[in-house]
Design a protein around this motif. Structure first.
Motif, PDB file in Angstrom:
ATOM      1  N   ARG A  25       0.822  -1.217   0.000  1.00  0.00           N
ATOM      2  CA  ARG A  25       0.000   0.000   0.000  1.00  0.00           C
ATOM      3  C   ARG A  25       0.856   1.269   0.000  1.00  0.00           C
ATOM      4  N   LEU A  26       2.163   1.121   0.273  1.00  0.00           N
ATOM      5  CA  LEU A  26       3.053   2.294   0.176  1.00  0.00           C
ATOM      6  C   LEU A  26       3.897   2.240  -1.098  1.00  0.00           C
ATOM      7  N   GLY A  27       3.564   1.305  -1.977  1.00  0.00           N
ATOM      8  CA  GLY A  27       4.273   1.217  -3.258  1.00  0.00           C
ATOM      9  C   GLY A  27       5.736   0.846  -3.090  1.00  0.00           C
ATOM     10  N   GLN A  28       6.009  -0.026  -2.120  1.00  0.00           N
ATOM     11  CA  GLN A  28       7.414  -0.340  -1.828  1.00  0.00           C
ATOM     12  C   GLN A  28       7.958  -1.443  -2.728  1.00  0.00           C
ATOM     13  N   ASN A  29       8.579  -1.032  -3.818  1.00  0.00           N
ATOM     14  CA  ASN A  29       9.298  -1.954  -4.702  1.00  0.00           C
ATOM     15  C   ASN A  29      10.711  -1.398  -4.814  1.00  0.00           C
ATOM     16  N   PHE A  30      11.642  -2.105  -4.196  1.00  0.00           N
ATOM     17  CA  PHE A  30      12.995  -1.566  -4.081  1.00  0.00           C
ATOM     18  C   PHE A  30      13.832  -1.915  -5.303  1.00  0.00           C
ATOM     19  N   LEU A  31      14.653  -0.957  -5.697  1.00  0.00           N
ATOM     20  CA  LEU A  31      15.516  -1.156  -6.868  1.00  0.00           C
ATOM     21  C   LEU A  31      16.651  -2.108  -6.494  1.00  0.00           C
ATOM     22  N   ILE A  32      16.808  -3.177  -7.288  1.00  0.00           N
ATOM     23  CA  ILE A  32      17.837  -4.173  -6.946  1.00  0.00           C
ATOM     24  C   ILE A  32      18.813  -4.388  -8.102  1.00  0.00           C
ATOM     25  N   ILE A  55      12.427  11.663  -3.664  1.00  0.00           N
ATOM     26  CA  ILE A  55      11.082  11.280  -3.208  1.00  0.00           C
ATOM     27  C   ILE A  55      11.096   9.776  -2.920  1.00  0.00           C
ATOM     28  N   GLY A  56      10.790   9.388  -1.711  1.00  0.00           N
ATOM     29  CA  GLY A  56      10.664   7.969  -1.360  1.00  0.00           C
ATOM     30  C   GLY A  56      11.970   7.192  -1.429  1.00  0.00           C
ATOM     31  N   PRO A  57      12.926   7.469  -0.545  1.00  0.00           N
ATOM     32  CA  PRO A  57      14.239   6.788  -0.616  1.00  0.00           C
ATOM     33  C   PRO A  57      14.224   5.312  -0.218  1.00  0.00           C
ATOM     34  N   GLY A  58      13.175   4.874   0.496  1.00  0.00           N
ATOM     35  CA  GLY A  58      13.137   3.463   0.910  1.00  0.00           C
ATOM     36  C   GLY A  58      14.270   3.151   1.869  1.00  0.00           C
ATOM     37  N   ILE A  59      15.083   2.149   1.513  1.00  0.00           N
ATOM     38  CA  ILE A  59      16.195   1.782   2.419  1.00  0.00           C
ATOM     39  C   ILE A  59      17.451   2.623   2.130  1.00  0.00           C
ATOM     40  N   VAL A  76      12.731  12.418   1.292  1.00  0.00           N
ATOM     41  CA  VAL A  76      11.449  12.430   2.002  1.00  0.00           C
ATOM     42  C   VAL A  76      10.816  11.043   1.981  1.00  0.00           C
ATOM     43  N   GLU A  77      10.664  10.454   3.148  1.00  0.00           N
ATOM     44  CA  GLU A  77      10.155   9.081   3.245  1.00  0.00           C
ATOM     45  C   GLU A  77       9.011   9.018   4.263  1.00  0.00           C
ATOM     46  N   ILE A  78       7.924   8.399   3.866  1.00  0.00           N
ATOM     47  CA  ILE A  78       6.728   8.367   4.723  1.00  0.00           C
ATOM     48  C   ILE A  78       6.790   7.264   5.784  1.00  0.00           C
ATOM     49  N   ASP A  79       7.534   6.192   5.500  1.00  0.00           N
ATOM     50  CA  ASP A  79       7.498   4.997   6.357  1.00  0.00           C
ATOM     51  C   ASP A  79       8.568   5.089   7.456  1.00  0.00           C
ATOM     52  N   GLY A 101       8.101  12.026   6.377  1.00  0.00           N
ATOM     53  CA  GLY A 101       6.829  12.695   6.094  1.00  0.00           C
ATOM     54  C   GLY A 101       6.275  12.294   4.748  1.00  0.00           C
ATOM     55  N   ASP A 102       5.136  12.894   4.453  1.00  0.00           N
ATOM     56  CA  ASP A 102       4.415  12.615   3.218  1.00  0.00           C
ATOM     57  C   ASP A 102       4.817  13.671   2.179  1.00  0.00           C
ATOM     58  N   PHE A 103       5.355  13.214   1.078  1.00  0.00           N
ATOM     59  CA  PHE A 103       5.802  14.165   0.051  1.00  0.00           C
ATOM     60  C   PHE A 103       4.653  15.080  -0.382  1.00  0.00           C
ATOM     61  N   LEU A 104       3.448  14.534  -0.402  1.00  0.00           N
ATOM     62  CA  LEU A 104       2.301  15.329  -0.881  1.00  0.00           C
ATOM     63  C   LEU A 104       1.960  16.467   0.073  1.00  0.00           C
ATOM     64  N   GLY A 127      13.349  10.478  -8.102  1.00  0.00           N
ATOM     65  CA  GLY A 127      12.607   9.516  -7.305  1.00  0.00           C
ATOM     66  C   GLY A 127      12.147   8.301  -8.082  1.00  0.00           C
ATOM     67  N   ASN A 128      12.252   7.178  -7.412  1.00  0.00           N
ATOM     68  CA  ASN A 128      11.591   5.968  -7.887  1.00  0.00           C
ATOM     69  C   ASN A 128      10.247   5.996  -7.173  1.00  0.00           C
ATOM     70  N   LEU A 129       9.246   6.508  -7.877  1.00  0.00           N
ATOM     71  CA  LEU A 129       8.010   6.900  -7.201  1.00  0.00           C
ATOM     72  C   LEU A 129       7.187   5.725  -6.686  1.00  0.00           C
ATOM     73  N   TYR A 131       4.037   4.042  -6.868  1.00  0.00           N
ATOM     74  CA  TYR A 131       3.137   4.164  -8.022  1.00  0.00           C
ATOM     75  C   TYR A 131       1.686   4.475  -7.658  1.00  0.00           C
ATOM     76  N   TYR A 132       1.307   4.120  -6.418  1.00  0.00           N
ATOM     77  CA  TYR A 132      -0.108   4.348  -6.059  1.00  0.00           C
ATOM     78  C   TYR A 132      -0.452   5.848  -6.017  1.00  0.00           C
ATOM     79  N   ILE A 133       0.586   6.684  -5.913  1.00  0.00           N
ATOM     80  CA  ILE A 133       0.309   8.129  -5.908  1.00  0.00           C
ATOM     81  C   ILE A 133       1.135   8.864  -6.966  1.00  0.00           C
ATOM     82  N   SER A 134       1.478   8.163  -8.052  1.00  0.00           N
ATOM     83  CA  SER A 134       2.333   8.867  -9.023  1.00  0.00           C
ATOM     84  C   SER A 134       1.612  10.051  -9.670  1.00  0.00           C
TER      85      SER A 134
HETATM   86  N1  SAM Z   1      13.941   4.691  -3.642  1.00  0.00           N
HETATM   87  C1  SAM Z   1      13.789   3.328  -3.195  1.00  0.00           C
HETATM   88  C2  SAM Z   1      14.343   2.393  -4.243  1.00  0.00           C
HETATM   89  O1  SAM Z   1      14.445   2.820  -5.399  1.00  0.00           O
HETATM   90  O2  SAM Z   1      14.653   1.251  -3.924  1.00  0.00           O
HETATM   91  C3  SAM Z   1      12.343   2.976  -2.851  1.00  0.00           C
HETATM   92  C4  SAM Z   1      11.350   3.216  -3.966  1.00  0.00           C
HETATM   93  S1  SAM Z   1       9.733   2.607  -3.607  1.00  0.00           S
HETATM   94  C5  SAM Z   1       9.113   2.407  -5.259  1.00  0.00           C
HETATM   95  C6  SAM Z   1       8.812   4.024  -3.091  1.00  0.00           C
HETATM   96  C7  SAM Z   1       9.146   4.601  -1.706  1.00  0.00           C
HETATM   97  O3  SAM Z   1       8.295   5.726  -1.458  1.00  0.00           O
HETATM   98  C8  SAM Z   1       8.907   3.653  -0.539  1.00  0.00           C
HETATM   99  O4  SAM Z   1      10.027   3.660   0.299  1.00  0.00           O
HETATM  100  C9  SAM Z   1       7.687   4.220   0.175  1.00  0.00           C
HETATM  101  O5  SAM Z   1       7.663   3.962   1.557  1.00  0.00           O
HETATM  102  C10 SAM Z   1       7.832   5.691  -0.110  1.00  0.00           C
HETATM  103  N2  SAM Z   1       6.567   6.436  -0.069  1.00  0.00           N
HETATM  104  C11 SAM Z   1       5.315   5.992  -0.301  1.00  0.00           C
HETATM  105  N3  SAM Z   1       4.422   6.989  -0.194  1.00  0.00           N
HETATM  106  C12 SAM Z   1       5.133   8.111   0.130  1.00  0.00           C
HETATM  107  C13 SAM Z   1       4.772   9.463   0.374  1.00  0.00           C
HETATM  108  N4  SAM Z   1       3.506   9.855   0.306  1.00  0.00           N
HETATM  109  N5  SAM Z   1       5.739  10.346   0.685  1.00  0.00           N
HETATM  110  C14 SAM Z   1       7.045   9.934   0.767  1.00  0.00           C
HETATM  111  N6  SAM Z   1       7.440   8.669   0.529  1.00  0.00           N
HETATM  112  C15 SAM Z   1       6.496   7.769   0.218  1.00  0.00           C
END
Ligand code: SAM
Length: 294
Positions: A25-32, A55-59, A76-79, A101-104, A127-129, A131-134
Motif C-alpha cells: 500500500r506504500l508502493g514499496q518496490n525496491f531497486l535491486i 522522493i521515497g528513498p526506501g532503504i 522524504v520518506e513516509i514509512d 513525512g508525506d511528500f504530498l 525519485g523511484n516513485l 506508483y499508487y500516488i504517481s
Molecule cells: N527509492 C527506493 C528504491 O528505489 O529502492 C524505494 C522506492 S519505492 C518504489 C517508493 C518509496 O516511497 C517507498 O520507500 C515508500 O515507503 C515511499 N513512499 C510511499 N508513499 C510516500 C509518500 N507519500 N511520501 C514519501 N514517501 C512515500
C-alpha cells in the motif's frame, strides 16, 4: 563509500535484519539492479554544488549514490521503518537529511528555500516513485515546477507513455496535455519489473521532465483551458461537439455557439478530443473566452 544495497541479496538481507516486509500500500518496490541504479544517477547529471530532493528513498539505495555526487541531499520518506533503516545505511553520509513525512504534504517552496541557491547550484528532484500516488505527485511537481531545474522520475510504463503521448492515439489525454503544457517530457529508458523487489506487476519507465520557461501555448485563461480539456475528454469515444454540449463549460451557450467556436478554431466538430493538439485546444479556449465575455 561504496554502494552495497542494489542487489536482491543485500536488499533482502537488510529487510530481514530489521524484520520488515515491503508494504504494497506504500508502493514499496525496491531497486535491486546496480546497472539501472547507476544509469539513473548518471542521467540525473548532478554537479558537486547541486542539491537533490529524493522522493521515497526506501532503504536508501539511491540516496547513497546521490549523496556521493551532490553537495546536499534531502530525502522524504513516509514509512518510519525505512527511516530507521536509513540511520544505518546512510550512516556517515553527512550531507543527507532524511525527512520523515508525506511528500504530498511537504512545503516544497520552504524546503528549497532552506537550501540556498548560490553560484551554479542546480536543484534536482529524483525519485523511484510509489506508483499508487504517481499522478498526485506529478500534479505537485507541476504546481512547484519553478522549484526544480530537472526532474527525473521512475513510474509505471503506461503512465509514462500517457504523459509523453502525441495526439492521435489512445494514450493521449488530459494528463499528456497538462504535463506537456508545463514541461518538456522524455522517456529515457523502459525498465523491466525484474529490476525491483518485490517484483511489481507492471513495467516501469525512467522519465526526464524539464520545466519550461513559458507554457507551450499562451492562453487567455488557463483555468478555462484546462476545464475545456477535461470536458472534451469526458467520454473519449464521443465527438468534441457532443462532449462540450453535455458539459457546463460554456454556461448557457447553445449548440449554435459550440459549433461557432469550433468552426472559428478550425476544428471539425466530428473530431474526438484525442486527435486535438495542445495548440488547437489553446485556440479553442481563447475563442471560448471571447464567446463568454461578449
Ligand atoms: N527509492 C527506493 C528504491 O528505489 O529502492 C524505494 C522506492 S519505492 C518504489 C517508493 C518509496 O516511497 C517507498 O520507500 C515508500 O515507503 C515511499 N513512499 C510511499 N508513499 C510516500 C509518500 N507519500 N511520501 C514519501 N514517501 C512515500
Amino acid at each position: 563509500m561504496k554502494n552495497e544495497l542494489a542487489s536482491p541479496v543485500q536488499t533482502s538481507a537488510i529487510l530481514k535484519k530489521y524484520g520488515l516486509r515491503a508494504k504494497k500500500r506504500l508502493g514499496q518496490n525496491f531497486l535491486i539492479d546496480k546497472n539501472i541504479l547507476h544509469k539513473i544517477v548518471d542521467y540525473a547529471n548532478i554537479g558537486r554544488d547541486d542539491f537533490v530532493l529524493e522522493i521515497g528513498p526506501g532503504i536508501g539505495t539511491m540516496t547513497q549514490l546521490l549523496a556521493q555526487k551532490a553537495a546536499e541531499v534531502a530525502a522524504v520518506e513516509i514509512d518510519d521503518r525505512m527511516v530507521e533503516v536509513m540511520k544505518e545505511t546512510l550512516d556517515g553520509y553527512q550531507n543527507v537529511r532524511v525527512i520523515h513525512g508525506d511528500f504530498l504534504q511537504l512545503d516544497l517552496t520552504e524546503l528549497m528555500r532552506s537550501y540556498k541557491k548560490e553560484g551554479h547550484r542546480k536543484y534536482h528532484i529524483v525519485g523511484n516513485l510509489p506508483y499508487y500516488i504517481s499522478t498526485p505527485i506529478l500534479w505537485r511537481l507541476i504546481e512547484n515546477r519553478e522549484q526544480a531545474d530537472t526532474i527525473l522520475i521512475m513510474l509505471q510504463k503506461e503512465v509514462a507513455r500517457r504523459i509523453t503521448a502525441e495526439p492521435g492515439g489512445k494514450e493521449y489525454g488530459s494528463l499528456s496535455i497538462a504535463v506537456q503544457y508545463y514541461m518538456e517530457t522524455e522517456i529515457l529508458e523502459e525498465i523491466s519489473h525484474n529490476a525491483f523487489l518485490p517484483t511489481p506487476e507492471v513495467d516501469s519507465a525512467l522519465m526526464r521532465l524539464a520545466p519550461r520557461k513559458e507554457p507551450v501555448v499562451k492562453v487567455k485563461d488557463e483555468k478555462l483551458f484546462f476545464e475545456l480539456i477535461r470536458c472534451s475528454f469526458a467520454q473519449r469515444r464521443k465527438t468534441i461537439f457532443n462532449n462540450l454540449k453535455n458539459s457546463r463549460v460554456l454556461g448557457d451557450k447553445d449548440n449554435w455557439d459550440i459549433r461557432m467556436i469550433l468552426t472559428e478554431s478550425n476544428i471539425d466538430r466530428q473530431r474526438r478530443a484525442e486527435t486535438i493538439s495542445i495548440e488547437e485546444f489553446g485556440i479553442l479556449a481563447d475563442h471560448t473566452v471571447d464567446l463568454l465575455t461578449n
